[in-house]
Write a protein that holds these residues in place. Structure first.
Motif, PDB file in Angstrom:
ATOM      1  N   GLN A 304       0.970  -1.554  -0.236  1.00  0.00           N
ATOM      2  CA  GLN A 304      -0.271   0.238   0.208  1.00  0.00           C
ATOM      3  C   GLN A 304       1.172   1.791   0.473  1.00  0.00           C
ATOM      4  O   GLN A 304       0.550   2.387  -0.681  1.00  0.00           O
ATOM      5  CB  GLN A 304      -0.915  -0.133   1.116  1.00  0.00           C
ATOM      6  CG  GLN A 304      -1.713  -0.719   1.228  1.00  0.00           C
ATOM      7  CD  GLN A 304      -3.218  -1.049   2.278  1.00  0.00           C
ATOM      8  OE1 GLN A 304      -2.663  -0.030   3.272  1.00  0.00           O
ATOM      9  NE2 GLN A 304      -4.068  -1.573   2.092  1.00  0.00           N
ATOM     10  N   ASP A 305       1.782   1.066   0.669  1.00  0.00           N
ATOM     11  CA  ASP A 305       2.817   2.839   0.515  1.00  0.00           C
ATOM     12  C   ASP A 305       3.956   1.677   0.590  1.00  0.00           C
ATOM     13  O   ASP A 305       4.785   1.912   1.884  1.00  0.00           O
ATOM     14  CB  ASP A 305       1.983   3.436   1.622  1.00  0.00           C
ATOM     15  CG  ASP A 305       2.778   4.327   1.881  1.00  0.00           C
ATOM     16  OD1 ASP A 305       3.843   4.745   1.001  1.00  0.00           O
ATOM     17  OD2 ASP A 305       3.019   5.989   2.585  1.00  0.00           O
ATOM     18  N   PRO A 306       4.938   1.808  -0.341  1.00  0.00           N
ATOM     19  CA  PRO A 306       6.254   1.478  -0.196  1.00  0.00           C
ATOM     20  C   PRO A 306       7.505   2.350   0.210  1.00  0.00           C
ATOM     21  O   PRO A 306       8.672   1.901   0.596  1.00  0.00           O
ATOM     22  CB  PRO A 306       7.077   1.435  -2.254  1.00  0.00           C
ATOM     23  CG  PRO A 306       5.700   1.907  -2.083  1.00  0.00           C
ATOM     24  CD  PRO A 306       4.866   1.906  -1.634  1.00  0.00           C
ATOM     25  N   ASN A 307       6.523   3.329   0.896  1.00  0.00           N
ATOM     26  CA  ASN A 307       7.931   4.498   1.310  1.00  0.00           C
ATOM     27  C   ASN A 307       7.903   4.264   2.577  1.00  0.00           C
ATOM     28  O   ASN A 307       8.837   4.563   3.666  1.00  0.00           O
ATOM     29  CB  ASN A 307       7.378   5.539   0.855  1.00  0.00           C
ATOM     30  CG  ASN A 307       7.499   6.361  -0.313  1.00  0.00           C
ATOM     31  OD1 ASN A 307       8.559   5.650  -1.264  1.00  0.00           O
ATOM     32  ND2 ASN A 307       6.436   7.069  -0.808  1.00  0.00           N
ATOM     33  N   ILE A 308       7.425   3.056   3.595  1.00  0.00           N
ATOM     34  CA  ILE A 308       7.416   2.964   4.808  1.00  0.00           C
ATOM     35  C   ILE A 308       8.385   2.027   4.868  1.00  0.00           C
ATOM     36  O   ILE A 308       7.736   0.757   4.825  1.00  0.00           O
ATOM     37  CB  ILE A 308       5.914   2.604   5.297  1.00  0.00           C
ATOM     38  CG1 ILE A 308       5.232   3.998   5.417  1.00  0.00           C
ATOM     39  CG2 ILE A 308       5.613   2.493   7.024  1.00  0.00           C
ATOM     40  CD1 ILE A 308       3.714   4.361   5.782  1.00  0.00           C
ATOM     41  N   THR A 309       8.897   2.115   5.709  1.00  0.00           N
ATOM     42  CA  THR A 309       9.870   0.663   5.933  1.00  0.00           C
ATOM     43  C   THR A 309       9.839  -0.169   7.466  1.00  0.00           C
ATOM     44  O   THR A 309       8.883   0.666   7.589  1.00  0.00           O
ATOM     45  CB  THR A 309      11.297   1.713   6.630  1.00  0.00           C
ATOM     46  OG1 THR A 309      11.890   1.955   5.512  1.00  0.00           O
ATOM     47  CG2 THR A 309      12.694   0.417   6.948  1.00  0.00           C
ATOM     48  N   THR A 310       9.521  -1.629   6.482  1.00  0.00           N
ATOM     49  CA  THR A 310       8.745  -2.399   7.675  1.00  0.00           C
ATOM     50  C   THR A 310       9.912  -2.778   8.332  1.00  0.00           C
ATOM     51  O   THR A 310      10.608  -3.612   7.710  1.00  0.00           O
ATOM     52  CB  THR A 310       7.643  -2.767   7.495  1.00  0.00           C
ATOM     53  OG1 THR A 310       7.747  -4.235   5.986  1.00  0.00           O
ATOM     54  CG2 THR A 310       6.316  -2.129   7.440  1.00  0.00           C
ATOM     55  N   TRP A 311       9.894  -3.732   9.765  1.00  0.00           N
ATOM     56  CA  TRP A 311      10.766  -4.462  10.399  1.00  0.00           C
ATOM     57  C   TRP A 311       9.767  -5.537  11.161  1.00  0.00           C
ATOM     58  O   TRP A 311       9.017  -5.298  11.811  1.00  0.00           O
ATOM     59  CB  TRP A 311      11.140  -3.545  11.401  1.00  0.00           C
ATOM     60  CG  TRP A 311      12.433  -4.254  11.828  1.00  0.00           C
ATOM     61  CD1 TRP A 311      13.218  -5.543  11.473  1.00  0.00           C
ATOM     62  CD2 TRP A 311      12.478  -4.113  13.564  1.00  0.00           C
ATOM     63  NE1 TRP A 311      13.857  -5.567  12.797  1.00  0.00           N
ATOM     64  CE2 TRP A 311      13.342  -4.937  14.187  1.00  0.00           C
ATOM     65  CE3 TRP A 311      12.054  -3.296  14.567  1.00  0.00           C
ATOM     66  CZ2 TRP A 311      14.345  -5.145  15.743  1.00  0.00           C
ATOM     67  CZ3 TRP A 311      12.997  -3.211  15.872  1.00  0.00           C
ATOM     68  CH2 TRP A 311      14.052  -4.025  16.149  1.00  0.00           C
ATOM     69  N   THR A 312      10.719  -6.619  10.424  1.00  0.00           N
ATOM     70  CA  THR A 312       9.787  -7.983  11.290  1.00  0.00           C
ATOM     71  C   THR A 312      10.517  -8.395  12.404  1.00  0.00           C
ATOM     72  O   THR A 312      11.959  -9.353  12.250  1.00  0.00           O
ATOM     73  CB  THR A 312       9.416  -8.918  10.720  1.00  0.00           C
ATOM     74  OG1 THR A 312       8.684  -8.838   9.396  1.00  0.00           O
ATOM     75  CG2 THR A 312       8.718 -10.334  10.309  1.00  0.00           C
ATOM     76  N   PRO A 313      10.883  -8.560  13.611  1.00  0.00           N
ATOM     77  CA  PRO A 313      11.945  -8.172  14.846  1.00  0.00           C
ATOM     78  C   PRO A 313      12.003 -10.406  15.289  1.00  0.00           C
ATOM     79  O   PRO A 313      10.890 -10.637  15.000  1.00  0.00           O
ATOM     80  CB  PRO A 313      11.852  -8.014  15.687  1.00  0.00           C
ATOM     81  CG  PRO A 313       9.766  -7.711  16.142  1.00  0.00           C
ATOM     82  CD  PRO A 313       9.866  -7.815  14.253  1.00  0.00           C
ATOM     83  N   LYS A 314      13.244 -10.166  15.292  1.00  0.00           N
ATOM     84  CA  LYS A 314      13.413 -11.943  15.699  1.00  0.00           C
ATOM     85  C   LYS A 314      14.484 -11.533  17.211  1.00  0.00           C
ATOM     86  O   LYS A 314      14.597 -10.501  17.594  1.00  0.00           O
ATOM     87  CB  LYS A 314      14.998 -12.087  15.337  1.00  0.00           C
ATOM     88  CG  LYS A 314      14.314 -12.762  13.564  1.00  0.00           C
ATOM     89  CD  LYS A 314      14.919 -13.314  12.207  1.00  0.00           C
ATOM     90  CE  LYS A 314      14.590 -13.366  10.727  1.00  0.00           C
ATOM     91  NZ  LYS A 314      15.473 -14.523  10.472  1.00  0.00           N
TER      92      LYS A 314
END
Length: 438
Positions: A304-314
């Motif tokens: 929906q918005d590639p400008n938002i950086t996402t982080w899936t944490p471990k």
């Protein structure tokens, strides 16, 4: 009780509905944007100056200059009796990190955020660490005196007011618009850079939140392990449960994605959903109560918005906020756990915790049938057209020969011996000896 703005009138923000001793209060969040008070100019962050380390579930360690702040430390033991257990294995030094924290924020009283087994360790090693909670009408630490946990520096702070920690660091606790009596969220600001943690709030701050924060964190998975899995009879077929859960998951996923898109954080991290119904007796719950995945939410946000950086944490992964803000594509901004690190738990030491829970179940009060009426009368929920049958079962949800089996009619808060009328709304709840309903 629908909220309606007359056509072509000025728009009033929705008021918060609060029940107080039987009376209804409509509260306006005032000011609606309290984080705008005393604005700070953003200063550049040096590498390593602000780091966010994921420990497990909703527990993050945030290093802000020379201060370390922890969110919602659930690091050991179960939550909701035996219902939830940690999905991720916390780093080996997680409890050490907790005991060395400069301050701790606990969002609300649910036991996957307010973990007494975890706080027991903290009370033995660092009982005077400053702990901050919001001024909710249901106190977060209402059970503290009876818990055996000795903590000496609990600070209840008002909503929407900056709490200054040092020259560069401050935070503000906000209430939930749907559950203002219990749920809270937090804004942490360091050198003008904001971290927004909405935790489990259904409508954080009544939907009024800061835009363009540097980092936003929220829950993603959905919770309740009891409904509709432990309900039976009538419409509660396996197909109905499957469709209901699938639809609820989809709605939550879309809601979270839209919220993130509307707020435009620079970085988004889904957390507070890494739990599992690990106890063998809850196998049916685990298989039926399918959860959203953080990866799926992040993929939807990116779409929906590639400008938002996402982080899936471990567990043990570290986000360097200064590096990430300079260049979101910089791979050095996130340090993953070393290769071979155990990510998922494979044992939970059930007996250590369940022996204590089972001992509580056999307390004197539960041996007398009148405790049931006492409980429902104390809760005071009535004048609602619903009949519920509660059946005590073994771990396989088979009725116990000498277990409790009773009806509650919430219309007049009576306890009939038979189901009153087939035309009345009716539900059956099967519950094991240790109830795992959230």
């Amino acid at each position: 009780m629908q909220y309606v703005n007359p056509p072509q009138s000025f728009m009033q923000d929705e008021l918060v509905v609060v029940w107080n001793d039987g009376s209804l209060q409509l509260m306006e969040l005032n000011p609606p944007d309290p984080w705008l008070a005393d604005p700070k100019v953003q200063e550049d962050l040096e590498p390593g100056e602000v780091t966010v380390t994921y420990l497990t579930h909703a527990c993050m360690e945030v290093k802000l200059g020379n201060k370390r702040m922890l969110f919602d430390p659930w690091l050991t033991g179960p939550a909701f009796a035996r219902g939830w257990w940690l999905l991720h294995e916390p780093p080996a030094d997680a409890l050490e990190r907790l005991c060395k924290a400069d301050l701790i924020y606990i969002s609300h009283m649910h036991s996957d955020h307010l973990s007494y087994p975890t706080l027991q360790t903290l009370s033995e090693r660092h009982p005077d660490v400053p702990i901050y909670v919001g001024d909710t009408s249901r106190p977060v630490f209402w059970y503290l005196d009876r818990s055996g946990v000795k903590l000496t520096n609990i600070n209840v702070v008002p909503f929407g007011v900056w709490q200054n920690v040092d020259q560069h660091l401050r935070f503000m606790i906000l209430m939930d618009g749907v559950h203002p009596e219990m749920d809270t969220c937090i804004i942490v600001e360091y050198k003008g850079h904001k971290i927004l943690n909405t935790v489990d709030c259904t409508q954080p701050n009544g939907g009024q939140l800061p835009h363009n924060v540097d980092l936003m964190m929220s829950d993603f998975a959905g919770g309740a392990s009891g409904f509709p899995m432990t309900f039976s009879g009538g419409k509660y077929t396996e197909k109905w449960k499957e469709d209901f859960i699938k639809n609820e998951r989809k709605k939550l996923l879309n809601y979270k994605a839209q919220l993130v898109k509307s707020l435009q954080p620079k970085i988004y991290c889904p957390f507070a959903g890494y739990f599992v119904e690990a106890h063998p007796s809850d196998r049916y719950i685990k298989e039926t109560n399918v959860k959203n995945r953080a990866e799926d939410l992040n993929a939807l946000i990116t779409k929906q918005d590639p400008n938002i950086t996402t982080w899936t944490p471990k567990p043990g992964a570290v986000l360097d906020l200064g590096l990430a803000l300079r260049d979101p594509s910089d791979r050095n901004s996130i340090t993953d756990p070393p290769p071979g690190t155990q990510i998922y738990k494979n044992s939970w030491n059930f007996d250590l915790y369940l022996n204590e829970l089972n001992a509580a179940i056999h307390e004197e009060i539960f041996r007398h049938e009148d405790w049931i009426q006492f409980y429902y009368t104390w809760a005071g929920f009535k004048n609602y057209n619903l009949v519920v049958r509660v059946i005590e079962t073994d771990d396989d949800f088979n009725p116990l020969p000498d277990g409790y089996d009773y009806f509650v009619d919430f219309l007049d808060l009576s306890f009939p011996r038979e189901r009153p009328g087939s035309d009345r709304p009716y539900e059956e709840v099967r519950k094991a000896t240790v109830w795992n309903v959230h």
